[in-house]
Write a protein that holds these residues in place. Structure first.
Motif, PDB file in Angstrom:
ATOM      1  N   SER A 113       0.845  -1.202   0.000  1.00  0.00           N
ATOM      2  CA  SER A 113       0.000   0.000   0.000  1.00  0.00           C
ATOM      3  C   SER A 113       0.876   1.247   0.000  1.00  0.00           C
ATOM      4  O   SER A 113       2.105   1.155   0.186  1.00  0.00           O
ATOM      5  CB  SER A 113      -0.862   0.029   1.261  1.00  0.00           C
ATOM      6  OG  SER A 113      -0.034   0.228   2.395  1.00  0.00           O
ATOM      7  N   GLY A 114       0.231   2.397  -0.124  1.00  0.00           N
ATOM      8  CA  GLY A 114       0.956   3.657  -0.069  1.00  0.00           C
ATOM      9  C   GLY A 114       1.574   3.885   1.304  1.00  0.00           C
ATOM     10  O   GLY A 114       2.719   4.334   1.418  1.00  0.00           O
ATOM     11  N   SER A 115       0.824   3.581   2.351  1.00  0.00           N
ATOM     12  CA  SER A 115       1.350   3.777   3.708  1.00  0.00           C
ATOM     13  C   SER A 115       2.578   2.899   3.936  1.00  0.00           C
ATOM     14  O   SER A 115       3.574   3.339   4.524  1.00  0.00           O
ATOM     15  CB  SER A 115       0.292   3.424   4.759  1.00  0.00           C
ATOM     16  OG  SER A 115      -0.854   4.216   4.610  1.00  0.00           O
ATOM     17  N   VAL A 118       5.518   4.416   2.288  1.00  0.00           N
ATOM     18  CA  VAL A 118       6.085   5.531   3.052  1.00  0.00           C
ATOM     19  C   VAL A 118       6.875   5.001   4.253  1.00  0.00           C
ATOM     20  O   VAL A 118       7.998   5.439   4.517  1.00  0.00           O
ATOM     21  CB  VAL A 118       4.973   6.519   3.471  1.00  0.00           C
ATOM     22  CG1 VAL A 118       5.485   7.536   4.487  1.00  0.00           C
ATOM     23  CG2 VAL A 118       4.419   7.236   2.234  1.00  0.00           C
ATOM     24  N   TYR A 147      -0.236  14.468   3.027  1.00  0.00           N
ATOM     25  CA  TYR A 147      -0.820  13.185   3.429  1.00  0.00           C
ATOM     26  C   TYR A 147       0.096  12.070   2.953  1.00  0.00           C
ATOM     27  O   TYR A 147       0.398  11.975   1.758  1.00  0.00           O
ATOM     28  CB  TYR A 147      -2.235  12.990   2.848  1.00  0.00           C
ATOM     29  CG  TYR A 147      -2.861  11.725   3.379  1.00  0.00           C
ATOM     30  CD1 TYR A 147      -3.398  11.684   4.661  1.00  0.00           C
ATOM     31  CD2 TYR A 147      -2.861  10.546   2.630  1.00  0.00           C
ATOM     32  CE1 TYR A 147      -3.936  10.514   5.185  1.00  0.00           C
ATOM     33  CE2 TYR A 147      -3.393   9.376   3.151  1.00  0.00           C
ATOM     34  CZ  TYR A 147      -3.932   9.360   4.432  1.00  0.00           C
ATOM     35  OH  TYR A 147      -4.446   8.194   4.950  1.00  0.00           O
ATOM     36  N   HIS A 148       0.534  11.239   3.893  1.00  0.00           N
ATOM     37  CA  HIS A 148       1.430  10.143   3.521  1.00  0.00           C
ATOM     38  C   HIS A 148       0.960   8.809   4.094  1.00  0.00           C
ATOM     39  O   HIS A 148       1.755   7.883   4.211  1.00  0.00           O
ATOM     40  CB  HIS A 148       2.858  10.454   3.980  1.00  0.00           C
ATOM     41  CG  HIS A 148       3.429  11.695   3.357  1.00  0.00           C
ATOM     42  ND1 HIS A 148       3.763  11.786   2.025  1.00  0.00           N
ATOM     43  CD2 HIS A 148       3.695  12.920   3.884  1.00  0.00           C
ATOM     44  CE1 HIS A 148       4.237  13.007   1.758  1.00  0.00           C
ATOM     45  NE2 HIS A 148       4.192  13.715   2.865  1.00  0.00           N
ATOM     46  N   GLY A 149      -0.324   8.721   4.446  1.00  0.00           N
ATOM     47  CA  GLY A 149      -0.854   7.434   4.871  1.00  0.00           C
ATOM     48  C   GLY A 149      -1.267   7.403   6.326  1.00  0.00           C
ATOM     49  O   GLY A 149      -1.168   8.398   7.051  1.00  0.00           O
ATOM     50  N   GLU A 221       4.725  15.388  -1.494  1.00  0.00           N
ATOM     51  CA  GLU A 221       3.981  15.008  -2.700  1.00  0.00           C
ATOM     52  C   GLU A 221       4.232  16.091  -3.755  1.00  0.00           C
ATOM     53  O   GLU A 221       4.147  17.283  -3.414  1.00  0.00           O
ATOM     54  CB  GLU A 221       2.490  14.962  -2.407  1.00  0.00           C
ATOM     55  CG  GLU A 221       2.060  14.045  -1.282  1.00  0.00           C
ATOM     56  CD  GLU A 221       0.795  14.573  -0.593  1.00  0.00           C
ATOM     57  OE1 GLU A 221      -0.302  14.340  -1.114  1.00  0.00           O
ATOM     58  OE2 GLU A 221       0.910  15.222   0.459  1.00  0.00           O
ATOM     59  N   ASP A 254       6.647  11.697  -2.770  1.00  0.00           N
ATOM     60  CA  ASP A 254       5.587  10.716  -2.540  1.00  0.00           C
ATOM     61  C   ASP A 254       4.635  10.787  -3.734  1.00  0.00           C
ATOM     62  O   ASP A 254       3.829  11.714  -3.861  1.00  0.00           O
ATOM     63  CB  ASP A 254       4.853  10.998  -1.227  1.00  0.00           C
ATOM     64  CG  ASP A 254       3.816   9.914  -0.929  1.00  0.00           C
ATOM     65  OD1 ASP A 254       3.518   9.106  -1.839  1.00  0.00           O
ATOM     66  OD2 ASP A 254       3.302   9.875   0.202  1.00  0.00           O
ATOM     67  N   VAL A 256       2.331   8.583  -4.581  1.00  0.00           N
ATOM     68  CA  VAL A 256       1.228   7.627  -4.442  1.00  0.00           C
ATOM     69  C   VAL A 256       0.004   8.088  -5.238  1.00  0.00           C
ATOM     70  O   VAL A 256      -0.678   7.273  -5.867  1.00  0.00           O
ATOM     71  CB  VAL A 256       0.911   7.361  -2.948  1.00  0.00           C
ATOM     72  CG1 VAL A 256      -0.398   6.604  -2.777  1.00  0.00           C
ATOM     73  CG2 VAL A 256       2.056   6.579  -2.316  1.00  0.00           C
ATOM     74  N   ILE A 257      -0.261   9.388  -5.271  1.00  0.00           N
ATOM     75  CA  ILE A 257      -1.350   9.903  -6.112  1.00  0.00           C
ATOM     76  C   ILE A 257      -0.835  10.318  -7.491  1.00  0.00           C
ATOM     77  O   ILE A 257      -1.419   9.960  -8.521  1.00  0.00           O
ATOM     78  CB  ILE A 257      -2.047  11.103  -5.435  1.00  0.00           C
ATOM     79  CG1 ILE A 257      -2.925  10.614  -4.272  1.00  0.00           C
ATOM     80  CG2 ILE A 257      -2.905  11.881  -6.438  1.00  0.00           C
ATOM     81  CD1 ILE A 257      -3.629  11.720  -3.498  1.00  0.00           C
ATOM     82  N   LYS A 283      -1.398   2.902  -5.353  1.00  0.00           N
ATOM     83  CA  LYS A 283      -2.600   3.277  -6.138  1.00  0.00           C
ATOM     84  C   LYS A 283      -2.525   2.952  -7.639  1.00  0.00           C
ATOM     85  O   LYS A 283      -2.873   1.867  -8.078  1.00  0.00           O
ATOM     86  CB  LYS A 283      -2.912   4.753  -5.929  1.00  0.00           C
ATOM     87  CG  LYS A 283      -3.239   5.104  -4.467  1.00  0.00           C
ATOM     88  CD  LYS A 283      -3.762   6.514  -4.328  1.00  0.00           C
ATOM     89  CE  LYS A 283      -3.894   6.976  -2.896  1.00  0.00           C
ATOM     90  NZ  LYS A 283      -5.081   6.575  -2.186  1.00  0.00           N
TER      91      LYS A 283
HETATM   92  N1  PLP Z   1       0.816   8.873   0.172  1.00  0.00           N
HETATM   93  C1  PLP Z   1      -0.056   9.652  -0.485  1.00  0.00           C
HETATM   94  C2  PLP Z   1       0.443  10.845  -1.235  1.00  0.00           C
HETATM   95  C3  PLP Z   1      -1.416   9.347  -0.489  1.00  0.00           C
HETATM   96  O1  PLP Z   1      -2.286  10.145  -1.109  1.00  0.00           O
HETATM   97  C4  PLP Z   1      -1.846   8.181   0.193  1.00  0.00           C
HETATM   98  C5  PLP Z   1      -3.270   7.817   0.191  1.00  0.00           C
HETATM   99  O2  PLP Z   1      -4.130   8.563  -0.216  1.00  0.00           O
HETATM  100  C6  PLP Z   1      -0.895   7.413   0.869  1.00  0.00           C
HETATM  101  C7  PLP Z   1       0.419   7.774   0.829  1.00  0.00           C
HETATM  102  C8  PLP Z   1      -1.323   6.192   1.628  1.00  0.00           C
HETATM  103  O3  PLP Z   1      -1.720   5.197   0.757  1.00  0.00           O
HETATM  104  P1  PLP Z   1      -2.602   3.948   1.276  1.00  0.00           P
HETATM  105  O4  PLP Z   1      -3.939   4.478   1.608  1.00  0.00           O
HETATM  106  O5  PLP Z   1      -2.571   3.005   0.121  1.00  0.00           O
HETATM  107  O6  PLP Z   1      -1.896   3.393   2.473  1.00  0.00           O
END
Ligand code: PLP
Length: 449
Positions: A113-115, A118, A147-149, A221, A254, A256-257, A283
């Protein structure tokens, strides 16, 4: 009107929700999806202007991904890559990712996952500095409203004060600087370019306060997504890069988005013209069809890590064969069908122009913005003075709910309204989405007056 059900909450606590309120008011049950549309159990057809949670980049219902998942599950449903093993799905995906990544990125580290990406990045950054003989470099610098999770590392790295409050975050060794939000933070007469430099210089100030010998990385981000689609001025990232180089600090994007096409390039840092040392993804890597994330690790960091012996970190499902096979097919579809180029050349510019045009008529809408297929605007009480509404988030949520009851998903991040549709959206579908949004905004402004 929408259909809701109370049964769905009988045995399920929902994330990022007031569960008491859900138990009283019910939730909408989504049963199927196709293209840019999701459908609820009453048969309502809903435009998904958020691509799920900013993730369904290739759109819903691509049978090729289902077929690949079935085939891979029949062949090798699970194996790991921990103890001197690998498998074809992860080998093939890694080669493909290295081929689409910018020069200097030849390795990925998998997560679920994104979290997790990170968290893995935080551990990897610290391991890197230990490995190259600079163990005092431990502190990571993030940004308010980033936002990083939701894991302990992710929530700490992020700058969401409401999240920090629940559980006593951030953890030690993670600090934040102000976000590069021109509209909200610029001074009288300051241009966007000047503001971008000033905002980047907050990083330098923070480094000097902590001491460069103690700073491991800056993490941001390319566009702050959940913070409200905050797009930095063009001068911001190049200045951040200079500062990181000057003080020997790793630069982490980051993605993820932004990653996998959202900004009209494979990765957001390509759009903003900077070169990170590491970037985190999830994602869009699988378009959300299965959970998988990847940390892209630049050659300099890999070189350091190779000196460090065992990296004592990893997840059971990292590089899961079924998720890896699905991700590979997803990346091939993005590549072979020219989806990202289409966002860059056609649908992105079309959306920007139409978004601005449609929104210009509304008196509570300001700071209309977007890059590729990620859009935002801010609800303000008074455009002349840039005065925001009281009780941050209340007005945004009200508009979000109007969209929702008109079968359109867009999201409220505080009083910023954001959209991030599947990258496969057509011009006709953009027109439909914006016509629906326009009707909702008329309803909203009538209710406000
Ligand atoms: N990093 C960013 C920039 C995000 O937008 C998100 C989730 O929206 C995450 C990390 C965390 O991802 P996840 O929800 O898959 O753990």
């Amino acid at each position: 009107m929408t259909n809701t059900t109370l049964n769905a909450t009988a045995n399920h606590l929902h994330p990022f929700s007031d569960n008491q309120q859900l138990k009283e008011k019910g939730v909408r049950v989504i049963t199927k999806a196709d293209g840019i549309y999701i459908y609820d159990d009453a048969g309502n057809k809903i435009i998904d202007g958020m691509a799920g949670l900013w993730c369904v980049n290739i759109g819903y219902g691509r049978k090729e991904l289902a077929d690949i998942a079935r085939d891979q599950m029949n062949e090798l449903a699970y194996y790991n890559t921990f103890f001197k093993t690998s498998h074809p799905a992860v080998i093939n995906l890694s080669a493909k990712l290295a081929s689409i990544a910018p020069a200097g990125f030849n390795h990925v580290f998998y997560t679920g996952s994104g979290s997790e990406s990170v968290d893995s990045m935080i551990r990897m950054v610290r391991h890197y500095w230990d490995s190259v003989g600079k163990p005092s470099k431990k502190t990571l610098i993030g940004r308010w409203n980033g936002y990083h999770g939701s894991t302990i590392g992710g929530v700490s790295m992020g700058g969401m004060k409401g999240m920090h409050k629940q559980g006593g975050f951030p953890i030690e060794g993670i600090v934040h600087i102000e976000q590069p939000w021109f509209y909200g933070l610029h001074e009288e007469g300051e241009t966007a370019e000047q503001f971008g430099i000033r905002a980047a210089n907050w990083l330098e100030e923070k480094i000097l306060e902590i001491g460069a010998d103690n700073v491991a990385a800056f993490v941001g981000e390319p566009i702050q997504g959940a913070g409200g689609v905050i797009i930095p001025p063009s001068t911001y990232w190049p200045r951040i890069q200079e500062i990181c180089q000057k003080y020997d600090i790793l630069l982490v994007a980051d993605e993820v988005i932004c990653g996998f096409g959202r900004t009209g390039e494979w990765f957001g840092h390509e759009t903003f013209g900077f070169q990170p040392d590491i970037f985190t993804t999830a994602k869009g890597l699988s378009s959300g069809y299965l959970p998988i994330g990847a940390v892209f690790v630049g050659d300099k960091v890999v070189e350091g890590i190779l000196k460090g012996g065992d990296f004592n970190h990893g997840f059971t499902y990292a590089g899961h064969p079924v998720a890896a096979a699905v991700a590979l097919k997803n990346v091939e579809i993005l590549d072979d069908e020219g989806i990202i180029k289409n966002v860059h050349d056609k649908t992105g510019p079309y959306m920007q122009a139409k978004w601005r045009e449609m929104l210009s008529q509304f008196k509570y809408v300001d700071d209309v913005r977007g890059v590729g297929l990620i859009q935002g605007f801010t609800l303000v009480k008074n455009k002349a003075t840039r005065e925001m509404f009281p009780n941050e988030g209340e007005t945004g949520t009200m508009l979000r709910d109007i969209f929702f009851s008109n079968n359109l998903i867009m999201r409220a991040c505080g009083d910023h309204i954001v959209a991030s549709p599947p990258l496969t959206i057509t011009k006709e579908e953009i027109d439909l989405m914006l016509a629906t949004a326009e009707k909702c905004l008329q309803e909203f402004e009538t209710a406000m007056d």
